[in-house]
Design a protein around this motif. Structure first.
Motif, PDB file in Angstrom:
ATOM      1  N   VAL B   8       0.857  -1.188   0.000  1.00  0.00           N
ATOM      2  CA  VAL B   8       0.000   0.000   0.000  1.00  0.00           C
ATOM      3  C   VAL B   8       0.888   1.230   0.000  1.00  0.00           C
ATOM      4  N   PRO B  14      -3.815   1.447  -2.838  1.00  0.00           N
ATOM      5  CA  PRO B  14      -3.328   0.087  -3.077  1.00  0.00           C
ATOM      6  C   PRO B  14      -2.391   0.054  -4.273  1.00  0.00           C
ATOM      7  N   ILE B  17      -2.010  -6.085  -4.698  1.00  0.00           N
ATOM      8  CA  ILE B  17      -2.624  -7.040  -3.778  1.00  0.00           C
ATOM      9  C   ILE B  17      -2.626  -8.398  -4.459  1.00  0.00           C
ATOM     10  N   LEU B  27     -12.332  -9.397  -3.000  1.00  0.00           N
ATOM     11  CA  LEU B  27     -13.015  -8.281  -2.341  1.00  0.00           C
ATOM     12  C   LEU B  27     -12.791  -8.328  -0.831  1.00  0.00           C
ATOM     13  N   HIS B  30      -9.362  -7.306   0.002  1.00  0.00           N
ATOM     14  CA  HIS B  30      -9.246  -5.857  -0.161  1.00  0.00           C
ATOM     15  C   HIS B  30      -9.757  -5.160   1.087  1.00  0.00           C
ATOM     16  N   HIS B  31     -10.900  -5.637   1.572  1.00  0.00           N
ATOM     17  CA  HIS B  31     -11.478  -5.029   2.760  1.00  0.00           C
ATOM     18  C   HIS B  31     -10.555  -5.213   3.959  1.00  0.00           C
ATOM     19  N   ILE B  32     -10.030  -6.405   4.079  1.00  0.00           N
ATOM     20  CA  ILE B  32      -9.178  -6.684   5.240  1.00  0.00           C
ATOM     21  C   ILE B  32      -7.943  -5.792   5.205  1.00  0.00           C
ATOM     22  N   VAL B  33      -7.349  -5.699   4.039  1.00  0.00           N
ATOM     23  CA  VAL B  33      -6.146  -4.879   3.917  1.00  0.00           C
ATOM     24  C   VAL B  33      -6.491  -3.410   4.150  1.00  0.00           C
ATOM     25  N   HIS B  34      -7.612  -3.014   3.602  1.00  0.00           N
ATOM     26  CA  HIS B  34      -8.037  -1.616   3.767  1.00  0.00           C
ATOM     27  C   HIS B  34      -8.242  -1.288   5.241  1.00  0.00           C
ATOM     28  N   CYS B  35      -8.890  -2.191   5.947  1.00  0.00           N
ATOM     29  CA  CYS B  35      -9.134  -1.975   7.367  1.00  0.00           C
ATOM     30  C   CYS B  35      -7.830  -1.944   8.153  1.00  0.00           C
ATOM     31  N   LEU B  37      -5.244  -0.675   7.518  1.00  0.00           N
ATOM     32  CA  LEU B  37      -4.606   0.639   7.454  1.00  0.00           C
ATOM     33  C   LEU B  37      -5.006   1.496   8.652  1.00  0.00           C
ATOM     34  N   ASP B  38      -6.223   1.283   9.131  1.00  0.00           N
ATOM     35  CA  ASP B  38      -6.656   1.990  10.322  1.00  0.00           C
ATOM     36  C   ASP B  38      -5.731   1.662  11.483  1.00  0.00           C
ATOM     37  N   VAL B  39      -5.422   0.381  11.576  1.00  0.00           N
ATOM     38  CA  VAL B  39      -4.586  -0.063  12.686  1.00  0.00           C
ATOM     39  C   VAL B  39      -3.160   0.441  12.501  1.00  0.00           C
ATOM     40  N   TYR B  63      -4.206  -7.009  13.650  1.00  0.00           N
ATOM     41  CA  TYR B  63      -5.446  -7.441  14.286  1.00  0.00           C
ATOM     42  C   TYR B  63      -5.848  -8.800  13.744  1.00  0.00           C
ATOM     43  N   ILE B  65      -8.780 -11.199  12.422  1.00  0.00           N
ATOM     44  CA  ILE B  65     -10.137 -11.072  11.887  1.00  0.00           C
ATOM     45  C   ILE B  65     -10.543 -12.427  11.346  1.00  0.00           C
TER      46      ILE B  65
END
Lengths: 1290, 132
Positions: B8, B14, B17, B27, B30-35, B37-39, B63, B65
């Protein structure tokens, strides 16, 4: 962390509302009937008055220290409702709540996407999260009520209501306590059935005065005791409905289906309400609270007696151990209401409700261990839960509070379905606890854990979790988005489409503008699908258009997206118009607008040539502006153009726009009816539209297209249909043709995708900003480019050149024809033409049209003079004027010959511009230019090189070596002739042509060399200086005469012109050198049979090599002339030999020459210098001879003519001396030769090399020599070998 | 098993991936990787909370998940490497070595004109410095 009072937190408020004493209400039907008149049940009627903000009651529980209660609340339940709620029913109810919320919260389809306001989120949670969450959560908590494992739902008092209308009211009161009518929880021992009672007589004032009621009341008081009986009079408003300003019931009655809220309690006067208030307050302060106090004290005493103290604890432990065997069931042993464990729990809960939290906590702790030992997990969890809450309210140990909540939660979860509802409730309380402490992230994980198997339930929880991420500090937006998407997915699964759309739309605000296109596509696609399933196709299409540009997706996904999109569009039942259709992609940077004002283009390629190039080409032809001033009419026309500062186009002539369409997908897409969107107004005076209008245009663009397409009487637009394959890019040319004078503006382009959806692209808005800025600088408005002033129709020439080949081999010479047509009725005149590359294309003469090619090139031996007329200077670099009176009009085309020669290999872009004036004077435009452009690819054919070296034996004769290599891969050529062009040159072949070309052709890749003798023709040298007008050429044919009889005349019309341009092109530094020779090699493609080839048969090709200097060593050449062999009797004397040196000055100026004779190196090379000037001065040159004495003469006795070179060089050295002047100076006139006598003395027989002399030459520094600085002014030439053999004569 | 490796960019865009599963779960990843980033952001902003680490650039377990664990690695140029695994018990040291290898492959592959992961941001040269 906040130092907030825990009771003021949302959780605290929630607990104050939910964990409060329960009043069980039992009423007769007539009571209900009386209250029903107000649209309320009796319970509902009382409910608003059950909550007290300032009851101010002193309370004394276990300790002796009294405290005051201010806030207090009662919960009223009908006896029939005192039971565990039915799970199925509860679920239905929840579902209904969610569905209703879905309808209510469903966003307006036209509203913008919700924006995340991070600043707002810091202020309060409740402003950001949907309000229905709180309602739903309350419902979820309520569903878990009346559980047998906890005591705060146990009724503390029973309110019995009998109407004054009822028969035998006293008996009714007694009847109520028939055990079989009581709730099962009371009967089966879970709750204490001995609930204290309060007797309420309800009188409806509409039934008459309260006399009977008072009578019954006295009777009641005597039967049940004075303090426990109350009379309540309602419905005092006899005269009609009464409207309440602040309807106290409005906020309590949620289902507004029965009656509008303002009608609630319409017969209740303020007196009635006050009476209810007093009733409830008395009930609380005089009955409920004292009752609870009393019970707490009794229970506390009991517990102290049996459980407190060391001895009791040991005993308890012992006793419980003994019980262990039987307690296997999941819920542990059943505890009766009067078991000590239940009693402790009741004590704890009562204490909790009366806010003696210390007491409550100590009892919860006590019972907690008991339940744990007993493995009564549900009860244990319940107690842990309450402990957690108590810790929270006491604000003592946060860790402890959380631990208890987690423990309770996990224990409930372990119980499976039995504990599910309680787990949810516990989780919600836990979450509120975490939220109160700003631990939103942790709260979110708890929400995640609450998600049970029920999909709808988990959807709501996930959505709530997402808001926790939003509220956490710092906000975790990505997780917010992710959980919204998860939640939306769940909503979708249980058909809560509106919720699903709502959550996805919220999620969109997170993903919008990011490059996470997979996620973006997914969200948009589903929103689109869901909107479509709701029948809201317009919004659906809006979202679906966002995903069309999905080049990153797999082919199947692309197909899915596109087909779904088209389906939805089809369902709308109309051709949809979208302003931001991303399919196909329009590459605005490729946009080109081609319009023809006074400039017209013969072909599209001509329009692509830079305007600057055309300008420079046409510069000489166009009437200049200064010249125009003489003509006031023309001046005016220019002014008009200037004033409008606008593009001009001619009615009836198309304005063309080329633009690139690109398909980003892997699947092909059909595009149809691609047209320009134009605006036409009939007034020509219209000044550039103001800014306001253009901004308005943006808003209702779509509407305007429709207008445009219908109103196309004044202009015509072209339509293009095409299929764009996967990943393809196509250049499309569109045109708009105005029919009348006026103003035409091109707004954009529209197209139809798959026949259903119309896309539009506004050129103006799509223009890159940089461009606009640039235009601003030049004070042009940005829309200038697309706005045209249409003027009335004027003639336009159409022209073409044929047959111009696309490909040709270098040297190829063709005859072409320029064809001009003028379809209009007005004639055009004063035609002029200019060509960009005269080396490639020259303009012929009218009579060339008749002559046959290449026969016209044939040398005409008898008419040398006529050829002489061709002055090549005629056509160079100037504008070609067509003959006076040339006028083009009507059907017959105007033809003019052109000559083409592929001069050098490469891609050649030929431009030509034809200027013409319009006969009709009334037009604004006086003249026009026709611009023609052709691309020719010239392939290499022959590689020709020349080498010239002078003959040593003859003056002014040269050996020319010609090397020809065929550079083509397949073509064969026949080399026909080599001609020399220059000053008095004659050329002849050394060998016979047959020996050079046995096969008569030069095959691909083949190389040959041949030799020529080049000779200066002496016979013409007398003609004088003006050599340029009388060039003498000589041709050497390379083809045997039997085969081909043609001798090409290199001085005939096209060849000589091309040669002239070649000469200009091949200009070398020695410009003043008149001693150069040019060669023209003529060849042609050779075909043994009928081989179809690149160029037409019978064509001629020529190679021009210019400026070959013959004077390679300098301007002078010389020749030593003397005997080769001599016989001399050395016994008599030494031998004196006279020789001559011919020196020729080939330069254009008088040259000073000095001849230095050097004696042999061994002699020390002594040079005597005597100035002798010949021809200029008449000094005495004959005279004395300075004879240098000879020392160490080596005479070879056996010197023979046949000796080898080695011997010669060794032995011939310095055995002779130069006699006569050792240095001679002379000036030689230009182009003339002199003869100098030389003398040597030889002392012995032998062979001598007479090369040790040096010629120094010097050109005068002034005069012609100055013109070229680079040119050499002086030089030295070594003498060349000349062998003389002297033999002893006998 | 490594489920997914992602790179990233420094603007959280991105770059790359790659999923290593058979399933069509692009998908989801993508969501997991995107999230994650918050962490990553959280870790970067509060470096003390994550405690002592082997290497400052290695962010460790971001994290868990579902069945996955997400690990992160942050280069000096704010390019993030995200690793999604199904292994529930992995040592941080192992992961660190793995990240080193991934970065090396990324950089060298790039040099050879291969994947071109990092050139888009011109991080190629700098990225190596961040590596172990």
């Amino acid at each position: 962390m906040t130092t907030m009072d825990p009771l003021m937190t949302p959780l605290g408020q929630m607990l104050l509302e939910e964990i409060t004493p329960v009043v069980m209400l039992i009423s007769t039907p007539s009571v209900e009937e009386a209250s029903r008149k107000n649209g309320l049940s009796f319970l509902q009627m009382l409910t608003p008055f059950c909550s007290f903000d300032n009851i101010d009651v002193p309370v004394r529980t276990a300790s002796d220290q009294p405290y005051r209660l201010h806030k207090f609340k009662l919960r009223l339940f009908y006896a029939s409702d005192v039971k565990r709620p039915d799970l199925k029913e509860a679920k239905e109810q929840l579902k209904q709540v969610i569905s209703e919320a879905g309808e209510k919260e469903f966003p307006d389809s036209n509203s913008d996407l919700p924006k995340i306001n991070l600043e707002l989120s810091s202020s309060s949670e409740y402003e950001n999260t949907p309000s229905w969450f709180r309602f739903l959560n309350k419902e979820l908590v309520r569903v878990a009520s009346f559980s047998d494992h906890e005591a705060f739902d146990h009724p503390v008092i029973c309110l019995l209501a009998v109407s004054s209308k009822d028969e035998q009211p006293i008996n009714r009161f007694v009847d109520f306590f028939n055990t079989n009518k009581l709730p099962s929880l009371l009967n089966d021992g879970a709750m204490d059935p001995k609930v204290s009672k309060h007797y309420l007589l309800v009188h409806d004032n509409q039934d008459g005065p309260a006399d009977r009621a008072s009578k019954i009341l006295t009777e009641m008081r005597s039967t049940f005791g004075t303090s426990d009986c109350t009379l309540l009079c309602i419905n005092s408003s006899l005269d009609g409905p009464f409207k309440h300003q602040d309807n106290p019931w409005a906020s309590y009655i949620t289902n507004s289906s029965s009656s509008p809220t303002q009608d609630l309690g319409c017969f209740l006067k303020m007196d009635d309400i006050d009476e209810i208030k007093v009733l409830m307050q008395d009930l609380s302060s005089k009955h409920i609270i004292p009752n609870m106090e009393q019970k707490i004290r009794i229970l506390n005493q009991q517990v102290s007696a049996t459980r407190k103290g060391f001895r009791n604890q040991i005993k308890n432990l012992w006793w419980r151990k003994g019980k262990e065997d039987g307690a296997d069931s999941l819920n542990g042993p059943a505890y009766n209401f009067n078991s000590i464990e239940s009693q402790i729990r009741v004590l704890g809960d009562y204490a909790f409700m009366l806010r003696d939290y210390e007491l409550a906590l100590s009892n919860y702790r006590l019972i907690s261990t008991d339940y744990k030992i007993d493995k009564a997990w549900k009860r244990y969890a319940g107690v842990q839960e309450m402990m957690g809450l108590t810790y929270f309210i006491l604000d003592q140990s946060r860790k402890e509070a959380e631990y208890c909540m987690e423990n309770a939660f996990n224990t409930y979860l372990k119980l499976g379905s039995l504990g599910q509802l309680n787990a949810t409730r516990c989780g919600l309380w836990w979450i509120e606890m975490l939220k109160a402490r700003d631990q939103y992230k942790e709260a979110a994980t708890v929400y995640f854990r609450i998600c049970g198997e029920d999909i709808l339930h988990s959807a709501v929880m996930l959505e709530q979790a997402s808001y926790c991420y939003l509220l956490s500090k710092p906000s975790m937006l990505r997780k917010y988005g992710f959980h919204l998407v998860l939640s939306g997915e769940q909503y979708k699964k249980c058909d809560q489409i509106k919720h699903a759309i709502r959550t996805y739309r919220c999620a969109l605000s997170v993903f919008k503008g990011t490059t996470w296109s997979y996620i973006n596509d997914h969200v948009h696609f589903h929103i689109g699908q869901w909107y479509a399933s709701l029948g809201m196709y317009d919004v659906a299409v809006k979202h679906m258009t966002e995903i069309l540009y999905c080049s990153h997706q797999s082919k199947t996904t692309q197909e899915l997206f596109l087909s779904d999109f088209l389906q939805i569009v089809q369902k709308t039942g109309r051709t949809f118009e979208v302003t931001k259709l991303q399919l196909p992609v329009i590459n605005i940077s490729t946009l080109r607008v081609i319009h023809e004002d006074h400039r017209t283009f013969g072909s599209p390629s001509a329009a692509n040539i830079r305007e600057g190039l055309w300008r420079s080409l046409e510069e000489e032809m166009l009437p200049s502006f200064s010249a125009a001033k003489t003509n006031w009419l023309e001046l005016q026309s220019k002014l008009i153009l200037k004033k409008h500062n606008q593009n001009v186009c001619v009615a009836g002539e198309a304005v063309k726009v080329t633009i690139e369409f690109k398909n980003p997908l892997q699947i092909s897409i059909p595009i149809s009816t691609v047209t320009l969107v134009c605006k036409y107004s009939s007034s020509t005076d219209e000044v550039i539209s103001n800014e306001n209008e253009s901004s308005m245009e943006k808003d209702n663009k779509v509407d305007r297209f429709r207008n445009m397409s219908s109103d196309n009487s004044s202009f015509m637009v072209s339509e293009v249909d095409f299929l764009l394959g996967g990943g393809e890019t196509t250049m499309i040319q569109l045109s708009a043709t105005p029919k009348e004078e006026g103003t035409l503006e091109i707004i954009g382009v529209r197209w139809k995708l798959s026949g259903t959806i119309v896309g539009f692209y506004n050129f103006e808005l799509g223009q890159p900003k940089k461009n606009i800025l640039k235009r601003r600088k030049t004070k042009h408005l940005p829309n200038e480019k697309f706005k045209f002033m249409v003027i009335k129709s004027i003639p336009k020439l159409q022209g073409s050149i044929h047959p111009l080949p696309g490909k040709a081999y270098a040297g190829d010479l063709r005859q072409l024809v320029l064809e001009l047509r003028n379809p209009s009725e007005f004639p055009v005149k004063n035609l002029k033409m200019k060509i960009s590359h005269p080396r490639f294309l020259i303009i012929g003469k009218q009579e060339n049209m008749m002559s046959e090619f290449p026969a016209c090139l044939r040398k005409n031996t008898d008419s040398v003079q006529s050829v002489m007329h061709d002055n090549p200077n005629i056509t160079t670099d100037t504008v070609f004027l067509f003959p006076e009176g040339t006028s083009v009009q009507g059907e017959t085309p105007f033809l003019w010959p052109l000559w083409f020669r592929a001069a050098v290999p490469g891609d050649i872009s030929l431009c030509m511009s034809i200027y013409y004036e319009i006969g009709d004077v009334s037009s604004i435009i006086k003249y026009r230019t026709l611009r023609l452009h052709y691309n020719v690819q010239v392939l290499p054919s022959l590689d020709v090189s020349f080498q010239i070296c002078p003959f040593r034996s003859r003056l002014e004769e040269f050996l020319v070596r010609l090397d020809v290599v065929n550079k083509t891969s397949s073509e064969s050529f026949q080399v026909c002739q080599l001609s020399s062009v220059g000053h008095q040159w004659e050329i002849s072949l050394v060998q016979a042509p047959d020996s050079i070309f046995p096969s008569q052709s030069l095959m691909a890749g083949q190389a040959i060399s041949c030799f020529y003798t080049l000779k200066k023709s002496r016979r013409l040298s007398t003609l004088g200086d003006d050599v340029s007008t009388s060039p003498v050429r000589s041709d050497a044919r390379l083809v045997p005469q039997i085969i081909e009889d043609i001798v090409y005349d290199v001085n005939s019309a096209p060849l000589v012109n091309f040669h002239h341009h070649e000469r200009l092109q091949q200009e070398v530094s020695s410009k003043g050198d008149i001693n150069t020779v040019d060669f023209v090699l003529i060849y042609r493609p050779f075909r043994s049979s009928d081989d179809p080839g690149l160029s037409t048969p019978s064509s001629v090709m020529s190679h021009h090599a210019c400026h070959f200097s013959t004077a390679s060593t300098g301007p002078i050449s010389w020749l030593v002339d003397g005997p080769q062999t001599m016989h001399h009797d050395f016994s008599a004397s030494f031998c004196e030999i006279n020789m001559k040196m011919h020196i020729y000055n080939s330069s254009g100026a008088t040259t000073f020459v000095r001849i230095d004779t050097l004696d042999s190196a061994g002699n020390g090379g002594h040079i005597n210098s005597v100035n002798v000037v010949q021809s200029a001065t008449t000094d005495n040159q004959a005279g004395w001879h300075d004879i240098t004495p000879v020392n160490e003469l080596k005479v070879t006795s056996n010197a023979l003519e046949t000796q080898s070179g080695k011997a010669l060089s060794l032995e011939s050295a310095s055995s002779y001396i130069w006699s006569g002047s050792s240095s001679t100076h002379l000036n030689i006139e230009a182009m003339s030769s002199v003869e100098i006598p030389l003398q040597i003395c030889v002392f012995s027989p032998g062979t001598y090399d007479l090369s040790n002399y040096v010629l120094n030459w010097k050109l005068p520094s002034n005069g012609q020599g100055d013109s070229d600085e680079k040119r050499q002014h002086s030089g030295q030439c070594q003498g060349y070998k000349y062998y003389l053999t002297v033999l002893q004569s006998t | 098993m490594i489920v997914c490796v992602a790179v990233v960019g420094h603007q959280n865009n991105p770059l790359y991936i790659q999923s290593f599963t058979e399933a069509d779960d692009a998908l989801k990843l993508h969501h997991i990787v995107h999230c994650s980033l918050d962490v990553v952001d959280e870790r970067v902003n509060n470096p003390k909370r994550s405690g002592p680490m082997l290497n400052e650039t290695f962010l460790g377990l971001l994290y868990p998940i579902e069945n996955y664990k997400v690990y992160g690695y942050l280069t000096n140029t704010k390019v993030k490497f995200i690793l999604v695994t199904t292994d529930l018990d992995v040592k941080d040291a192992d992961n660190l070595v793995l990240f080193g290898t991934i970065i090396k492959v990324g950089v060298t592959g790039n040099r050879k004109g291969g994947s071109g992961l990092l050139t888009r941001n011109g991080d190629e040269g700098k990225c190596k410095e961040g590596g172990p």
